[in-house]
Write an enzyme that holds these catalytic residues in place. Structure first.
Site, PDB file in Angstrom:
ATOM      1  N   ASP A 159      -4.577  -7.069   6.009  1.00  0.00           N
ATOM      2  CA  ASP A 159      -5.839  -6.378   5.731  1.00  0.00           C
ATOM      3  C   ASP A 159      -6.946  -7.419   5.552  1.00  0.00           C
ATOM      4  OD1 ASP A 159      -7.669  -4.481   5.007  1.00  0.00           O
ATOM      5  OD2 ASP A 159      -6.675  -3.866   3.151  1.00  0.00           O
ATOM      6  N   ASP A 178      -9.755  -9.024   8.541  1.00  0.00           N
ATOM      7  CA  ASP A 178     -11.200  -8.890   8.295  1.00  0.00           C
ATOM      8  C   ASP A 178     -11.868 -10.265   8.336  1.00  0.00           C
ATOM      9  OD1 ASP A 178     -11.208  -6.176   8.071  1.00  0.00           O
ATOM     10  OD2 ASP A 178     -11.840  -6.101   5.970  1.00  0.00           O
ATOM     11  N   ASP A 184      -2.320 -17.680   1.714  1.00  0.00           N
ATOM     12  CA  ASP A 184      -3.576 -18.216   1.152  1.00  0.00           C
ATOM     13  C   ASP A 184      -4.045 -19.423   1.958  1.00  0.00           C
ATOM     14  OD1 ASP A 184      -1.264 -19.468   0.206  1.00  0.00           O
ATOM     15  OD2 ASP A 184      -2.128 -20.003  -1.721  1.00  0.00           O
ATOM     16  N   TYR A 230       0.813  -1.220   0.000  1.00  0.00           N
ATOM     17  CA  TYR A 230       0.000   0.000   0.000  1.00  0.00           C
ATOM     18  C   TYR A 230       0.848   1.273   0.000  1.00  0.00           C
ATOM     19  CZ  TYR A 230      -3.783  -3.240   1.163  1.00  0.00           C
ATOM     20  OH  TYR A 230      -4.681  -4.282   1.149  1.00  0.00           O
ATOM     21  N   LYS A 237       3.952 -15.136   1.437  1.00  0.00           N
ATOM     22  CA  LYS A 237       3.907 -15.947   0.222  1.00  0.00           C
ATOM     23  C   LYS A 237       5.338 -16.159  -0.255  1.00  0.00           C
ATOM     24  CE  LYS A 237       0.768 -16.783  -2.339  1.00  0.00           C
ATOM     25  NZ  LYS A 237       0.200 -18.127  -2.633  1.00  0.00           N
TER      26      LYS A 237
END
Ligand code: NAD
Length: 370
Positions: free
Chosen positions: A251, A255, A227, A143, A194
């Site tokens: 992020d 959530d 993942d 970001y 990852k």
């Protein structure tokens, strides 16, 4: 006598002021008991600051945030300010606070209160007793990385670019925060990245491993691809205790973890920076939810996410674990007694207003402290 704790309260917009005034009653309750005393300053942020001062955060408010022991924030934004240019929107106030205070570790607990097991979309046996903590890196990564932007290519097509970049220092400081938190909980940390497809993920895994070997060998460390972590969170979330991950994966994973427990009105968060030479860490505490314009001003908002954020402040900024436990037990008991605001009530059952929930909490705190 220990010095009073200094606290800056920024209620913000929409339901922010409503929920904050109930939390303020609890802060005052602690103040009256004199176990912990606060010097409280209250100020404007977001749309409220735009209306009063023409900016979502004045320099004077920013200066206060830099000097207090902790900031407690409600939420910012709303339809009234939606048409403003991006750099003048209420959210800029929040981003400025996070950036200038250098709050790089975002803590998002996902705790399932027994009374709310039915509010989850997962089976009760999967979710009941859940108590995990996601530590998300908040100031680096995709970001913020450069180069970024949208560019025209010579053939007339366009290309959007963002850069996923981490330095070893950025990884180590958030990993250190996570290891410390793990030590205060079940001594278990899982690091998600990852590393199978991203160089920044390889570096992440190497740096976390190095820090583990050098300083935190007593903590049980595991690594997981982000993942797979997303899948495991819905398959068997209780296998985790503390998860540390980067900004973008955090992020999404935070959530996802938050929603396992059912309601936005119940989710607190903390954002922590570095400790200064006196050991004081810059810190801001806020609910995960926004300003809920659809219910603002109607006395329907659930104040528990902001109250649980205050409990996190007691625990992480002031090392007052017992007082934090007291707040969390009061919340649990109030829920066990069937007292609910509309967002967490079963269909057709009686609901409490925001201030009636505040009354119930204060009565419960009185009972617990008697
Ligand atoms: P929201 O979190 O404000 O609301 C989503 C839904 O959840 C709404 O139906 C709302 O009524 C409900 N809800 C949220 N908090 C609740 C509470 N405490 N009690 C009961 N119900 C609650 O998200 P949104 O609707 O996407 O955004 C509304 C505004 O808030 C926007 O301007 C957005 O930019 C802003 N926002 C601010 C923050 C922040 O300040 N950190 C975070 C998210 C959104």
């Amino acid at each position: 006598m220990p010095a009073n704790k200094t606290l800056l309260i920024l209620p913000g917009d929409g339901i922010g002021p409503e929920v904050m005034s109930e939390v303020r009653r609890v802060v005052d309750w602690f103040d009256r008991r004199q176990a912990v005393s606060f010097d409280i300053d209250e100020d404007l942020v977001g749309g409220a600051a735009i209306d009063a001062h023409g900016t979502p955060l004045t320099d004077a408010t920013m200066d206060k945030a830099m000097t207090v022991d902790a900031v407690l924030l409600g939420a910012v934004g709303g339809p009234k300010w939606d048409e403003l240019p991006f750099d003048q929107k209420p959210e800029r106030g929040l981003l400025r606070l996070r950036k200038e205070m250098d709050l790089y570790a975002n803590l998002r607990p996902a705790i399932c209160f027994d009374a709310l097991v039915e509010a989850s979309t997962l089976k009760p046996e999967v979710i009941s007793g859940l108590d995990i903590l996601i530590v998300r890196e908040l100031t680096g990564g995709l970001y913020f990385g450069t180069p970024r932007g949208i560019e025209e290519l010579p053939d007339g097509t366009r290309r959007g670019v963002n850069t996923h970049v981490y330095t070893s220092t950025e990884i180590q400081r958030v990993a250190r925060a996570a290891f410390e938190l793990a030590r205060k909980r079940s001594n278990k940390l899982c690091s998600a990245e990852k590393a199978n497809v991203m160089e920044s993920g390889v570096l992440w895994r190497q740096e976390v491993t190095k820090l583990h070997q050098a300083e935190y060998a007593d903590v049980e460390l595991t690594h997981i691809y982000a993942d797979n972590c997303a899948m495991q969170l819905v398959r068997d979330p209780k296998q985790f205790d503390v998860i540390v991950t980067d900004n973008m994966f955090g992020d999404m994973l935070s959530d996802e973890a938050g929603m396992l427990t059912g309601s936005l009105g119940m989710l607190p968060s903390a954002s922590l920076g570095d400790a200064d030479e006196t050991g004081r860490r810059r810190a801001m505490y806020e609910p995960v939810h926004g300003t809920a314009p659809d219910i603002a001003g109607q006395g329907k908002a659930n104040p528990l996410a902001t109250l649980l954020s205050f409990a996190m402040m007691l625990r992480y900024s002031f090392d007052l674990g017992q007082d934090a436990d007291l707040v969390e037990t009061a919340v649990k008991n109030v829920l066990d007694a069937g007292k609910r605001t509309a967002d967490i009530a079963a269909p057709g059952s009686e609901t409490l207003s925001t201030s009636a929930m505040g009354d119930a909490l204060l009565a419960e705190l009185d009972k617990l402290a008697a």
